[in-house]
Design an enzyme around this catalytic site. Structure first.
Site, PDB file in Angstrom:
ATOM      1  N   ARG A 117      13.461  50.308  70.124  1.00 13.46           N
ATOM      2  CA  ARG A 117      14.641  50.311  70.361  1.00 13.46           C
ATOM      3  C   ARG A 117      15.634  50.425  68.952  1.00 13.46           C
ATOM      4  NH1 ARG A 117      16.624  44.595  67.796  1.00 13.46           N
ATOM      5  NH2 ARG A 117      18.806  43.740  69.191  1.00 13.46           N
ATOM      6  N   ASP A 161      -2.896  56.830  62.239  1.00 10.75           N
ATOM      7  CA  ASP A 161      -3.435  58.159  61.041  1.00 10.75           C
ATOM      8  C   ASP A 161      -3.754  58.945  62.687  1.00 10.75           C
ATOM      9  OD1 ASP A 161      -5.436  56.949  62.712  1.00 10.75           O
ATOM     10  OD2 ASP A 161      -6.852  57.054  60.495  1.00 10.75           O
ATOM     11  N   GLY A 162      -4.253  58.436  63.733  1.00  8.38           N
ATOM     12  CA  GLY A 162      -4.606  59.758  64.951  1.00  8.38           C
ATOM     13  C   GLY A 162      -3.521  60.966  65.082  1.00  8.38           C
ATOM     14  N   THR A 172       0.055  49.943  64.808  1.00 10.09           N
ATOM     15  CA  THR A 172      -1.401  49.554  64.609  1.00 10.09           C
ATOM     16  C   THR A 172      -2.067  47.787  64.170  1.00 10.09           C
ATOM     17  OG1 THR A 172      -3.908  49.905  64.035  1.00 10.09           O
ATOM     18  CG2 THR A 172      -2.212  50.674  62.528  1.00 10.09           C
ATOM     19  N   ASP A 228      -4.609  46.651  63.231  1.00  7.61           N
ATOM     20  CA  ASP A 228      -5.721  46.625  62.225  1.00  7.61           C
ATOM     21  C   ASP A 228      -4.937  46.987  60.287  1.00  7.61           C
ATOM     22  OD1 ASP A 228      -6.951  46.663  63.891  1.00  7.61           O
ATOM     23  OD2 ASP A 228      -8.051  48.521  63.792  1.00  7.61           O
ATOM     24  N   ARG A 287     -11.333  47.989  63.716  1.00  4.27           N
ATOM     25  CA  ARG A 287     -12.406  48.990  64.212  1.00  4.27           C
ATOM     26  C   ARG A 287     -13.020  49.314  62.672  1.00  4.27           C
ATOM     27  NH1 ARG A 287     -10.379  53.083  68.220  1.00  4.27           N
ATOM     28  NH2 ARG A 287      -8.938  52.679  66.584  1.00  4.27           N
ATOM     29  N   ARG A 292     -22.589  29.816  69.135  1.00  7.21           N
ATOM     30  CA  ARG A 292     -21.878  30.354  69.909  1.00  7.21           C
ATOM     31  C   ARG A 292     -21.094  31.566  69.744  1.00  7.21           C
ATOM     32  NH1 ARG A 292     -24.747  27.489  72.542  1.00  7.21           N
ATOM     33  NH2 ARG A 292     -24.439  26.131  73.970  1.00  7.21           N
ATOM     34  N   HIS A 316      -8.808  42.195  72.821  1.00  5.02           N
ATOM     35  CA  HIS A 316      -7.747  42.759  73.367  1.00  5.02           C
ATOM     36  C   HIS A 316      -6.467  41.632  73.476  1.00  5.02           C
ATOM     37  CE1 HIS A 316      -9.609  46.150  73.751  1.00  5.02           C
ATOM     38  NE2 HIS A 316      -8.878  46.784  74.383  1.00  5.02           N
TER      39      HIS A 316
HETATM   40  O1  F6P Z   1      -5.900  50.159  67.614  1.00 10.23           O
HETATM   41  C1  F6P Z   1      -7.065  49.078  67.129  1.00 10.23           C
HETATM   42  C2  F6P Z   1      -7.232  48.954  67.653  1.00 10.23           C
HETATM   43  O2  F6P Z   1      -7.273  47.153  68.594  1.00 10.23           O
HETATM   44  C3  F6P Z   1      -9.142  48.550  66.688  1.00 10.23           C
HETATM   45  O3  F6P Z   1      -9.179  46.470  66.546  1.00 10.23           O
HETATM   46  C4  F6P Z   1      -9.952  48.329  68.467  1.00 10.23           C
HETATM   47  O4  F6P Z   1     -11.377  48.418  67.859  1.00 10.23           O
HETATM   48  C5  F6P Z   1      -9.367  49.809  69.515  1.00 10.23           C
HETATM   49  O5  F6P Z   1      -7.625  49.762  69.231  1.00 10.23           O
HETATM   50  C6  F6P Z   1      -9.844  49.452  70.605  1.00 10.23           C
HETATM   51  O6  F6P Z   1      -9.101  50.564  71.126  1.00 10.23           O
HETATM   52  P1  F6P Z   1      -9.095  50.729  72.740  1.00 10.23           P
HETATM   53  O7  F6P Z   1      -7.655  49.293  73.312  1.00 10.23           O
HETATM   54  O8  F6P Z   1      -9.535  51.809  72.961  1.00 10.23           O
HETATM   55  O9  F6P Z   1     -11.045  49.680  73.345  1.00 10.23           O
END
Ligand code: F6P
Length: 328
Positions: A25, A107-108, A130, A132, A176, A252, A258
């Site tokens: 936006r 970064d990718g 992201t 992360d 990750r 546990r 996600h």
């Molecule tokens: O981009 C960040 C992230 O959420 C990471 O924390 C996680 O490892 C990865 O993406 C999961 O990726 P995907 O949605 O492809 O399973």
């Protein structure tokens, strides 16, 4: 602002993050403000290679600032890593009359943008998106703050059931390769221990700490584990190890997964996205290319994409100390 740039494309790439819509936006509205055209690219670089574009104006991005996910959808593209793939994308951008693009991703996605710029001398700007928070050149990536709040909220709920049953919960959060989410969420949710890839706590210290917790009268415990932590092979093995060695605990595991990527962005992420979107467009119009927009000490700054890709985001050691003191 006078510029040769007449049309800017925007795309979201890699893992989605809350705040991406707010950034789309912001790019579209900044283009409208400066009287240039804006085009959305569907499914990141995949859509660029297929010519899957949509024209965006100030009104077509209404009502999305508060929405999670990305209206443009996202993808991780293998084909764009090839020269042929990038050539296809370039042909489509030229056909569409697009002069520059803003990529919102990690970064990718920035590596792809930089290669693209080198090969075709095509202006590009990056916005870090992201959950992360693993990008050098910004204290906060888009979606990180929202993910922290989502995870802390869920762990509060896990705490309710953990304390009702006097249980020990291992809660795995995303990250990750980095422990930013784990460290902050762990402190925020009052975890006894936080396991992150940047710091090898070791299994012995974990056992010792859990023994101490029990002795000091704690009835329930939460251990927050970053997805990328190396201490056990995974969080389930960690649980097995504790089961074998500390019979006094009932354990546990909960993997948040996600859900941390979804939901309505926090106010912080909405404002950050708006500031970054404006800056990215203004940079392009001023002739700046190959930079990422970031936030440092509440100022919007830019970092060369090359550095953003190569550099490592650092964990805040003060937070590690605070978490140690809090878990006494
Ligand atoms: O981009 C960040 C992230 O959420 C990471 O924390 C996680 O490892 C990865 O993406 C999961 O990726 P995907 O949605 O492809 O399973």
């Amino acid at each position: 602002m006078s510029s040769k740039i007449k049309k800017i494309a925007v795309l979201t790439s890699g893992g989605d993050a809350p705040g991406m819509n707010a950034a789309i936006r912001a790019v579209a509205r900044s283009c409208a403000y400066y009287n240039i055209e804006c085009v959305g690219v569907y499914r990141g670089y995949e859509g660029m290679m297929e010519g899957d574009f949509i024209s965006l104006n100030a009104r077509s991005v209404k009502g999305i600032i508060n929405k999670g996910g990305t209206i443009l959808k996202s993808a991780r593209s293998k084909e764009f890593r090839t020269k042929e793939g990038r050539k296809k994308a370039h042909t489509n951008l030229v056909k569409e009359g697009i002069d520059a693009f803003v990529v919102i991703g990690g970064d990718g996605s920035f590596t792809g943008a930089l290669l693209f710029n080198k090969e075709f001398n095509f202006p590009v700007m990056g916005i870090p998106g992201t959950i992360d928070n693993d990008i050098f050149g910004t204290s906060h990536t888009l979606g990180y703050d929202t993910a922290l709040n989502t995870a802390v909220d869920v762990i509060d709920k896990i705490r309710d059931t953990a304390s009702s049953h006097n249980r020990l919960f291992f809660v795995e959060v995303m990250g990750r390769d980095v422990g930013h989410i784990a460290l902050n969420v762990g402190i925020g949710a009052g975890a006894e221990e936080i396991l992150i890839p940047e710091e090898d706590l070791g299994l012995d210290r974990l056992l010792e700490s859990l023994r101490r917790s029990k002795k000091s009268g704690k009835t329930s415990s939460i251990v927050v584990v970053a997805e990328g932590d190396k201490i056990g092979k995974n969080v389930f093995e960690l649980k097995d190890y504790i089961d074998e060695n500390l019979e006094e605990y009932e354990t546990r595991v909960s993997v948040l997964g996600h859900m941390q990527r979804g939901g309505s962005p926090s106010c912080f992420d909405r404002v950050l996205a708006s500031r970054m979107g404006v800056k990215a467009v203004e940079c392009i119009l001023e002739g700046t290319s190959n930079y990422m927009v970031g936030l440092m000490s509440d100022k919007i700054v830019i970092t060369p994409l090359k550095e953003a890709i190569k550099g490592k985001s650092k964990i805040n050691n003060e937070l590690i100390r605070v978490s140690d003191i809090m878990s006494v």
